[in-house]
Design a protein around this motif. Structure first.
Motif, PDB file in Angstrom:
ATOM      1  N   ASN A 190      35.159  24.918  38.395  1.00 38.66           N
ATOM      2  CA  ASN A 190      35.146  25.982  37.384  1.00 38.66           C
ATOM      3  C   ASN A 190      35.992  27.169  37.813  1.00 38.66           C
ATOM      4  O   ASN A 190      36.564  27.872  36.980  1.00 38.66           O
ATOM      5  CB  ASN A 190      33.718  26.426  37.089  1.00 38.66           C
ATOM      6  CG  ASN A 190      32.944  25.372  36.333  1.00 38.66           C
ATOM      7  OD1 ASN A 190      33.500  24.345  35.927  1.00 38.66           O
ATOM      8  ND2 ASN A 190      31.660  25.597  36.147  1.00 38.66           N
ATOM      9  N   ARG A 191      36.119  27.387  39.113  1.00 38.80           N
ATOM     10  CA  ARG A 191      36.941  28.468  39.651  1.00 38.80           C
ATOM     11  C   ARG A 191      38.397  28.305  39.218  1.00 38.80           C
ATOM     12  O   ARG A 191      39.065  29.278  38.843  1.00 38.80           O
ATOM     13  CB  ARG A 191      36.827  28.462  41.190  1.00 38.80           C
ATOM     14  CG  ARG A 191      37.729  29.419  41.909  1.00 38.80           C
ATOM     15  CD  ARG A 191      37.657  29.260  43.427  1.00 38.80           C
ATOM     16  NE  ARG A 191      37.681  27.887  43.918  1.00 38.80           N
ATOM     17  CZ  ARG A 191      38.790  27.127  44.001  1.00 38.80           C
ATOM     18  NH1 ARG A 191      39.943  27.584  43.621  1.00 38.80           N
ATOM     19  NH2 ARG A 191      38.724  25.892  44.466  1.00 38.80           N
ATOM     20  N   VAL A 192      38.898  27.056  39.215  1.00 37.23           N
ATOM     21  CA  VAL A 192      40.285  26.776  38.827  1.00 37.23           C
ATOM     22  C   VAL A 192      40.481  27.047  37.328  1.00 37.23           C
ATOM     23  O   VAL A 192      41.475  27.649  36.909  1.00 37.23           O
ATOM     24  CB  VAL A 192      40.673  25.323  39.192  1.00 37.23           C
ATOM     25  CG1 VAL A 192      42.053  24.965  38.658  1.00 37.23           C
ATOM     26  CG2 VAL A 192      40.595  25.115  40.694  1.00 37.23           C
ATOM     27  N   ILE A 193      39.509  26.634  36.531  1.00 33.35           N
ATOM     28  CA  ILE A 193      39.578  26.891  35.080  1.00 33.35           C
ATOM     29  C   ILE A 193      39.549  28.396  34.834  1.00 33.35           C
ATOM     30  O   ILE A 193      40.314  28.923  34.014  1.00 33.35           O
ATOM     31  CB  ILE A 193      38.407  26.190  34.346  1.00 33.35           C
ATOM     32  CG1 ILE A 193      38.487  24.672  34.545  1.00 33.35           C
ATOM     33  CG2 ILE A 193      38.423  26.541  32.859  1.00 33.35           C
ATOM     34  CD1 ILE A 193      37.254  23.926  34.050  1.00 33.35           C
TER      35      ILE A 193
ATOM     36  N   THR B 210      36.190  35.212  35.272  1.00 31.82           N
ATOM     37  CA  THR B 210      35.491  34.821  36.492  1.00 31.82           C
ATOM     38  C   THR B 210      34.896  33.418  36.349  1.00 31.82           C
ATOM     39  O   THR B 210      34.717  32.915  35.228  1.00 31.82           O
ATOM     40  CB  THR B 210      34.348  35.803  36.808  1.00 31.82           C
ATOM     41  OG1 THR B 210      33.385  35.718  35.749  1.00 31.82           O
ATOM     42  CG2 THR B 210      34.862  37.232  36.940  1.00 31.82           C
ATOM     43  N   ARG B 211      34.543  32.840  37.470  1.00 32.43           N
ATOM     44  CA  ARG B 211      33.902  31.523  37.467  1.00 32.43           C
ATOM     45  C   ARG B 211      32.580  31.596  36.710  1.00 32.43           C
ATOM     46  O   ARG B 211      32.210  30.675  35.988  1.00 32.43           O
ATOM     47  CB  ARG B 211      33.654  31.056  38.909  1.00 32.43           C
ATOM     48  CG  ARG B 211      32.981  29.685  38.986  1.00 32.43           C
ATOM     49  CD  ARG B 211      32.405  29.379  40.353  1.00 32.43           C
ATOM     50  NE  ARG B 211      31.532  30.408  40.877  1.00 32.43           N
ATOM     51  CZ  ARG B 211      30.250  30.565  40.537  1.00 32.43           C
ATOM     52  NH1 ARG B 211      29.696  29.771  39.660  1.00 32.43           N
ATOM     53  NH2 ARG B 211      29.533  31.539  41.063  1.00 32.43           N
ATOM     54  N   LYS B 212      31.870  32.719  36.843  1.00 34.77           N
ATOM     55  CA  LYS B 212      30.587  32.897  36.166  1.00 34.77           C
ATOM     56  C   LYS B 212      30.734  32.782  34.641  1.00 34.77           C
ATOM     57  O   LYS B 212      29.884  32.181  33.974  1.00 34.77           O
ATOM     58  CB  LYS B 212      29.985  34.263  36.552  1.00 34.77           C
ATOM     59  CG  LYS B 212      28.659  34.554  35.951  1.00 34.77           C
ATOM     60  CD  LYS B 212      27.572  33.800  36.659  1.00 34.77           C
ATOM     61  CE  LYS B 212      26.220  34.254  36.166  1.00 34.77           C
ATOM     62  NZ  LYS B 212      25.161  33.397  36.648  1.00 34.77           N
ATOM     63  N   VAL B 213      31.808  33.318  34.096  1.00 32.14           N
ATOM     64  CA  VAL B 213      32.059  33.224  32.648  1.00 32.14           C
ATOM     65  C   VAL B 213      32.183  31.756  32.247  1.00 32.14           C
ATOM     66  O   VAL B 213      31.597  31.315  31.249  1.00 32.14           O
ATOM     67  CB  VAL B 213      33.319  34.026  32.247  1.00 32.14           C
ATOM     68  CG1 VAL B 213      33.728  33.721  30.813  1.00 32.14           C
ATOM     69  CG2 VAL B 213      33.085  35.511  32.430  1.00 32.14           C
ATOM     70  N   ILE B 214      32.931  30.990  33.034  1.00 29.32           N
ATOM     71  CA  ILE B 214      33.120  29.562  32.740  1.00 29.32           C
ATOM     72  C   ILE B 214      31.776  28.837  32.848  1.00 29.32           C
ATOM     73  O   ILE B 214      31.424  28.024  31.977  1.00 29.32           O
ATOM     74  CB  ILE B 214      34.159  28.933  33.699  1.00 29.32           C
ATOM     75  CG1 ILE B 214      35.515  29.645  33.579  1.00 29.32           C
ATOM     76  CG2 ILE B 214      34.297  27.432  33.432  1.00 29.32           C
ATOM     77  CD1 ILE B 214      36.148  29.627  32.207  1.00 29.32           C
ATOM     78  N   ASP B 215      31.001  29.138  33.899  1.00 25.79           N
ATOM     79  CA  ASP B 215      29.675  28.528  34.066  1.00 25.79           C
ATOM     80  C   ASP B 215      28.805  28.769  32.833  1.00 25.79           C
ATOM     81  O   ASP B 215      28.165  27.849  32.327  1.00 25.79           O
ATOM     82  CB  ASP B 215      28.951  29.111  35.290  1.00 25.79           C
ATOM     83  CG  ASP B 215      29.577  28.732  36.621  1.00 25.79           C
ATOM     84  OD1 ASP B 215      30.427  27.813  36.650  1.00 25.79           O
ATOM     85  OD2 ASP B 215      29.228  29.373  37.634  1.00 25.79           O
ATOM     86  N   LEU B 216      28.771  30.011  32.364  1.00 22.44           N
ATOM     87  CA  LEU B 216      27.936  30.368  31.216  1.00 22.44           C
ATOM     88  C   LEU B 216      28.392  29.664  29.939  1.00 22.44           C
ATOM     89  O   LEU B 216      27.559  29.221  29.135  1.00 22.44           O
ATOM     90  CB  LEU B 216      27.913  31.883  31.027  1.00 22.44           C
ATOM     91  CG  LEU B 216      27.203  32.671  32.136  1.00 22.44           C
ATOM     92  CD1 LEU B 216      27.423  34.175  31.954  1.00 22.44           C
ATOM     93  CD2 LEU B 216      25.724  32.350  32.183  1.00 22.44           C
ATOM     94  N   ILE B 217      29.688  29.539  29.752  1.00 27.51           N
ATOM     95  CA  ILE B 217      30.221  28.828  28.578  1.00 27.51           C
ATOM     96  C   ILE B 217      29.799  27.367  28.625  1.00 27.51           C
ATOM     97  O   ILE B 217      29.300  26.810  27.640  1.00 27.51           O
ATOM     98  CB  ILE B 217      31.763  28.940  28.516  1.00 27.51           C
ATOM     99  CG1 ILE B 217      32.178  30.361  28.152  1.00 27.51           C
ATOM    100  CG2 ILE B 217      32.336  27.942  27.504  1.00 27.51           C
ATOM    101  CD1 ILE B 217      33.658  30.630  28.323  1.00 27.51           C
TER     102      ILE B 217
END
Length: 172
Positions: free
Chosen positions: A145-148, A155-162
């Motif tokens: 998710n960090r790469v996305i 941030t990675r957290k935004v991707i995690d939440l999505i």
């Protein structure tokens, strides 16, 4: 039903959200409380709520809070007065309830009065970006998710939440 406003002699409130006064300005003779009841207009708060000041230098009292305080009772610490229809000018007792700020925000979102997702001015992602993020993860589940996140400038957290469905729930 008309009730005296707690702590303000000569002022009254009804369950329809109207405020009345018996005070009359007699000019150089000062204020007297012998006049007929007259409906007061109040002024508008910056967020559209109606407010009143009953004495010179007094704090502003929001009408929806006055209605609850005078017909229901004190508002508990940490609680807010919510409008069921999310209309800040509709101060009828039947339209008001005491709730949490979370409940108040949920009402706004449910009634489409709070900008969510890409409609929020602070959003860095468009709805199409969110769809792309989900497609990328479907096609390459091993991709961190960090790469996305780096690709989309979040941030990675935004991707995690999505990806967990915690944010951008409205985007299909």
């Amino acid at each position: 039903m008309l009730k005296p406003i707690n702590g303000y002699e000569g002022y009254f409130i009804d369950d329809q959200g109207n405020v009345y006064s018996k005070w009359v300005n007699k000019g150089i003779h000062g204020l007297t409380k012998d006049g007929p009841l007259r409906k007061l207009k109040g002024s508008k708060h910056k967020h559209g709520y109606t407010m009143f000041r009953f004495k010179s230098g007094d704090k502003a009292h929001l009408l929806h809070r006055l209605v609850i305080e005078n017909f229901v009772g004190p508002i508990p610490e940490g609680m807010v007065v919510c409008h069921k229809n999310d209309n800040p000018t509709d101060n009828r007792l039947e339209n008001l309830y005491v709730g949490t700020q979370k409940q108040n925000m949920s009402d706004s979102i449910r009634l489409n009065r709070f900008p969510v997702g890409s409609k929020n001015g602070q959003s860095k992602l468009s709805n199409e970006d969110v769809r792309k993020i989900r497609r990328i993860k479907e096609m390459k589940p091993e991709l961190p998710n960090r790469v996305i996140a780096e690709k989309f400038g979040v941030t990675r957290k935004v991707i995690d939440l999505i990806l967990r469905g915690r944010t951008y729930k409205n985007v299909i």
